[in-house]
Design a protein around this motif. Structure first.
Motif, PDB file in Angstrom:
ATOM      1  N   VAL A 168      35.325  36.931  35.519  1.00 34.50           N
ATOM      2  CA  VAL A 168      36.305  36.529  36.536  1.00 34.50           C
ATOM      3  C   VAL A 168      35.917  37.041  37.925  1.00 34.50           C
ATOM      4  O   VAL A 168      36.165  36.378  38.934  1.00 34.50           O
ATOM      5  N   ALA A 169      35.298  38.218  37.977  1.00 36.25           N
ATOM      6  CA  ALA A 169      34.936  38.796  39.280  1.00 36.25           C
ATOM      7  C   ALA A 169      33.899  37.955  40.018  1.00 36.25           C
ATOM      8  O   ALA A 169      33.876  37.940  41.254  1.00 36.25           O
ATOM      9  N   MET A 170      33.035  37.258  39.286  1.00 36.56           N
ATOM     10  CA  MET A 170      31.966  36.504  39.951  1.00 36.56           C
ATOM     11  C   MET A 170      32.499  35.435  40.901  1.00 36.56           C
ATOM     12  O   MET A 170      32.131  35.414  42.084  1.00 36.56           O
ATOM     13  N   PRO A 171      33.374  34.518  40.453  1.00 41.49           N
ATOM     14  CA  PRO A 171      33.870  33.516  41.404  1.00 41.49           C
ATOM     15  C   PRO A 171      34.806  34.098  42.447  1.00 41.49           C
ATOM     16  O   PRO A 171      34.800  33.663  43.606  1.00 41.49           O
ATOM     17  N   PHE A 172      35.626  35.095  42.080  1.00 42.70           N
ATOM     18  CA  PHE A 172      36.634  35.602  43.012  1.00 42.70           C
ATOM     19  C   PHE A 172      36.072  36.570  44.047  1.00 42.70           C
ATOM     20  O   PHE A 172      36.679  36.779  45.097  1.00 42.70           O
ATOM     21  N   THR A 173      34.925  37.192  43.770  1.00 44.44           N
ATOM     22  CA  THR A 173      34.245  37.996  44.795  1.00 44.44           C
ATOM     23  C   THR A 173      33.126  37.190  45.442  1.00 44.44           C
ATOM     24  O   THR A 173      32.487  37.652  46.381  1.00 44.44           O
ATOM     25  N   TYR A 174      32.898  35.987  44.918  1.00 47.96           N
ATOM     26  CA  TYR A 174      31.830  35.102  45.367  1.00 47.96           C
ATOM     27  C   TYR A 174      30.482  35.801  45.275  1.00 47.96           C
ATOM     28  O   TYR A 174      29.614  35.664  46.142  1.00 47.96           O
ATOM     29  N   SER A 175      30.321  36.557  44.190  1.00 44.88           N
ATOM     30  CA  SER A 175      29.083  37.327  44.032  1.00 44.88           C
ATOM     31  C   SER A 175      28.785  37.563  42.560  1.00 44.88           C
ATOM     32  O   SER A 175      29.580  38.185  41.853  1.00 44.88           O
ATOM     33  N   ILE A 176      27.641  37.074  42.106  1.00 47.39           N
ATOM     34  CA  ILE A 176      27.209  37.332  40.736  1.00 47.39           C
ATOM     35  C   ILE A 176      26.924  38.818  40.559  1.00 47.39           C
ATOM     36  O   ILE A 176      27.234  39.416  39.525  1.00 47.39           O
ATOM     37  N   ALA A 177      26.343  39.435  41.600  1.00 50.38           N
ATOM     38  CA  ALA A 177      25.999  40.856  41.526  1.00 50.38           C
ATOM     39  C   ALA A 177      27.242  41.722  41.310  1.00 50.38           C
ATOM     40  O   ALA A 177      27.259  42.616  40.460  1.00 50.38           O
ATOM     41  N   ASP A 178      28.297  41.455  42.080  1.00 52.69           N
ATOM     42  CA  ASP A 178      29.523  42.252  41.939  1.00 52.69           C
ATOM     43  C   ASP A 178      30.164  42.019  40.571  1.00 52.69           C
ATOM     44  O   ASP A 178      30.735  42.937  39.977  1.00 52.69           O
ATOM     45  N   GLY A 179      30.082  40.796  40.073  1.00 47.88           N
ATOM     46  CA  GLY A 179      30.635  40.514  38.746  1.00 47.88           C
ATOM     47  C   GLY A 179      29.915  41.298  37.664  1.00 47.88           C
ATOM     48  O   GLY A 179      30.550  41.875  36.773  1.00 47.88           O
ATOM     49  N   ILE A 180      28.585  41.331  37.733  1.00 47.98           N
ATOM     50  CA  ILE A 180      27.801  42.107  36.773  1.00 47.98           C
ATOM     51  C   ILE A 180      28.145  43.588  36.894  1.00 47.98           C
ATOM     52  O   ILE A 180      28.287  44.292  35.894  1.00 47.98           O
TER      53      ILE A 180
END
Length: 429
Positions: free
Chosen positions: A379-391
């Motif tokens: 969920v963090a990937m689309p909402f932070t617009y960052s794959i890195a932050d999601g990981i």
């Protein structure tokens, strides 16, 4: 010569079957020659040069996989990684695209090293299954939000952050039509359903005057604007550890998972369930990343669409070699690629997102220490617009939740190492 190169009889196949498999694989993944230039152009990269880089990188990667590793697995710039490159690294972090290409190059060199010393298999085996699924699903959700935005189906809203777009616009209506057409064709197992959907929307856009028609065939554009423009020194000076780590981790799971998955479907695993010539296959996709960054495109990876070719009998590297030849032939389609509007490729992004998010169904939802980090990661990937932050959310939460739940022994060393890197990144940068 073909028998000597590919051992066709040993694999129970023939030239006709392999050629058919190669054509089938190419048609299922040809959408990348339209989608990748569109995405990377959003990062300020020259569209025509990226088109050439996409075709050449796909051809080189597939050729090495076919001739060196003798696998029917095609390669091309990866979906998800191109979106991360353009929207998170270049547009989100304000990094020049040349520096971002340098980061891709560094991740490719790391890939070669970990493949040579068998570290890659150790990392893949150490990462929890739930996080592997979450990363794939999260990238899918990230692609979905980009696709919906390009289609005009969602727009910025000051009250709710995101809201519904104008459903009366041509872009929204044609994107909806394109998505429905692609899904319907794929459900009916029509070969090349995605490319048919993209071309159908483009034809309608040209017919109603929304998009000027640039033609179909022409001599390939120049590759010079992106060739060897990567800035390795700039990437090292900017200290983009998290960017390189993200490219590396996503490439790691994406390529390895695809290699094993396609080989399994094709019946190419040995009696112990392992992949023969694994080291060659790993080196092939590692070298393709380095070559792609030098040409001017984001990370090149193995394509799951290769399963379409193995489904019709592809068993050797001749299949991948045919794909390589067809990508080189596609170099002469530059005017058509330039005609395709962003809202014609948006349905392809959303369709790929649908395929990638289905991995969430395999997560163990009865175990909160597994499911909670997975959901946070995805969920963090689309909402932070960052794959890195999601990981980062996934790995850090996995380690800490297991620790506080008294199950610290279930956390592999590789997870702790990656979690610590991300914690230091958030704390110090």
């Amino acid at each position: 010569m073909l028998e000597r190169l590919f051992q066709l009889r040993e694999h129970g196949t023939n030239v006709r079957t392999e050629v058919l498999a190669g054509v089938t694989t190419f048609l299922t993944m040809a959408y990348i020659i339209f989608v990748n230039p569109s995405i990377l152009a959003a990062a300020g990269m020259p569209h025509d040069a990226v088109f050439v880089a996409t075709c050449v990188a796909a051809a080189l990667g597939s050729l090495v996989m076919g001739l060196y590793a003798n696998y029917p697995i095609a390669m091309a710039p990866g979906m998800g990684l191109n979106a991360y490159f353009a929207f998170a690294v270049v547009k989100g972090m304000g990094m020049p695209w040349q520096v971002a290409l340098g980061a891709v190059f560094i991740s490719g060199v790391l890939f070669i090293l970990v493949s040579l010393f068998r570290i890659r298999e150790w990392i893949v085996n150490a990462i929890p299954h739930s996080l592997k699924l979450a990363i794939s699903a999260g990238i899918g959700l990230f692609l979905a939000i980009i696709g919906l935005k390009n289609a005009g189906l969602i727009v910025a809203n000051p009250a709710t952050l995101v809201g519904l777009g104008d459903l009366h616009s041509h872009s929204a209506l044609l994107s909806i039509f394109g998505l429905i057409l692609i899904v319907a064709l794929e459900a009916r197992r029509v070969t090349g359903g995605v490319i048919i959907g993209i071309l159908a929307v483009t034809l309608i856009a040209v017919a109603i005057g929304d998009q000027p028609f640039g033609g179909v065939f022409a001599a390939p554009p120049s590759l010079e604007p992106t060739l060897f423009k990567l800035d390795i020194a700039g990437a090292l000076n900017m200290g983009i550890v998290s960017v390189v780590l993200t490219f590396f981790v996503v490439e790691l799971f994406d390529a390895t998972g695809t290699l094993v998955g396609v080989a399994h479907r094709a019946g190419l695993l040995d009696k112990e369930g392992k992949l023969p010539r694994l080291k060659r296959a790993l080196l092939a996709d590692s070298a393709a990343i380095v070559a792609g960054s030098a040409l001017g495109t984001s990370s090149t990876t193995a394509y799951i669409e290769s399963a379409a070719g193995t489904a019709v009998g592809g068993r050797t590297g001749l299949t991948a070699t045919v794909v390589a030849i067809l990508f080189l032939a596609a170099l002469f389609l530059a005017p058509l690629a330039g005609t395709v509007p962003a809202y014609a490729t948006a349905p392809a992004l959303i369709y790929v997102a649908i395929l990638m998010t289905r991995g969430l169904s395999e997560i163990d939802w009865t175990d909160l220490t597994e499911s909670a980090p997975a959901v946070l990661c995805a969920v963090a990937m689309p909402f932070t617009y960052s794959i890195a932050d999601g990981i980062a959310f996934g790995f850090v939460s996995y380690a800490l939740i297991k620790l506080l739940a008294g199950r610290v022994r279930e956390v592999p060393l590789a997870v702790w190492l990656i979690a610590v890197v991300f914690i230091l990144k958030f704390a110090l940068l």
